[in-house]
Design an enzyme around this catalytic site. Sequence first.
Site, PDB file in Angstrom:
ATOM      1  N   CYS A  91      26.259  77.362  30.858  1.00 17.93           N
ATOM      2  CA  CYS A  91      27.233  78.018  30.582  1.00 17.93           C
ATOM      3  C   CYS A  91      28.502  77.217  30.217  1.00 17.93           C
ATOM      4  O   CYS A  91      29.349  77.697  29.233  1.00 17.93           O
ATOM      5  CB  CYS A  91      27.800  79.037  31.533  1.00 17.93           C
ATOM      6  SG  CYS A  91      26.365  80.280  31.881  1.00 17.93           S
ATOM      7  N   GLU A 139      27.698  84.445  31.735  1.00 15.74           N
ATOM      8  CA  GLU A 139      28.701  84.164  30.480  1.00 15.74           C
ATOM      9  C   GLU A 139      27.856  84.282  29.342  1.00 15.74           C
ATOM     10  O   GLU A 139      28.661  84.427  28.356  1.00 15.74           O
ATOM     11  CB  GLU A 139      29.041  82.761  31.104  1.00 15.74           C
ATOM     12  CG  GLU A 139      29.708  82.299  32.395  1.00 15.74           C
ATOM     13  CD  GLU A 139      29.194  82.277  33.539  1.00 15.74           C
ATOM     14  OE1 GLU A 139      29.374  81.759  34.523  1.00 15.74           O
ATOM     15  OE2 GLU A 139      27.810  82.526  33.418  1.00 15.74           O
TER      16      GLU A 139
END
Length: 143
Positions: A80, A52
Amino acid sequence: MDPFLAEALREARASFAQGGIPIGSVLVRGGQILGRGHNKRVQENDPVTHAEIDCLRNAGRVRNFAGTVLYSTLMPCYLCAGAVVQFGIPRVVAGESRTFPGAQDWLRQCGVEVMDLDSDECYQLLQEFVRKYPQVWDEDIGR
């Protein structure tokens, strides 16, 4: 399969082919991919280059994250998830959370819409990695 999850899975497979952890991600708005990435912890010897994070870096300076959706083959971890909340990404679609539950409850508490597609393809790919490289996986999730 959702076409954007399929793109995230393509990123995960690219990471696996490079000897890395097979997790991929794409950032989407209005049916267009703004950024894509995959886990590069192994490849770049960098503990924070999760899929991510790589995706968001590759998206560049998105002026406003309203209306975006972050797809990931695995439920995002707290690192993330923090980026999702920090940038105001309103929706996360995860391929699966069986391998790792991630921060889905916290994301929901922060007002993020979270969808878990429970994809067998995402699960099987990551399980293959976990079987082959359990020490690397344990390192990735902080064990």
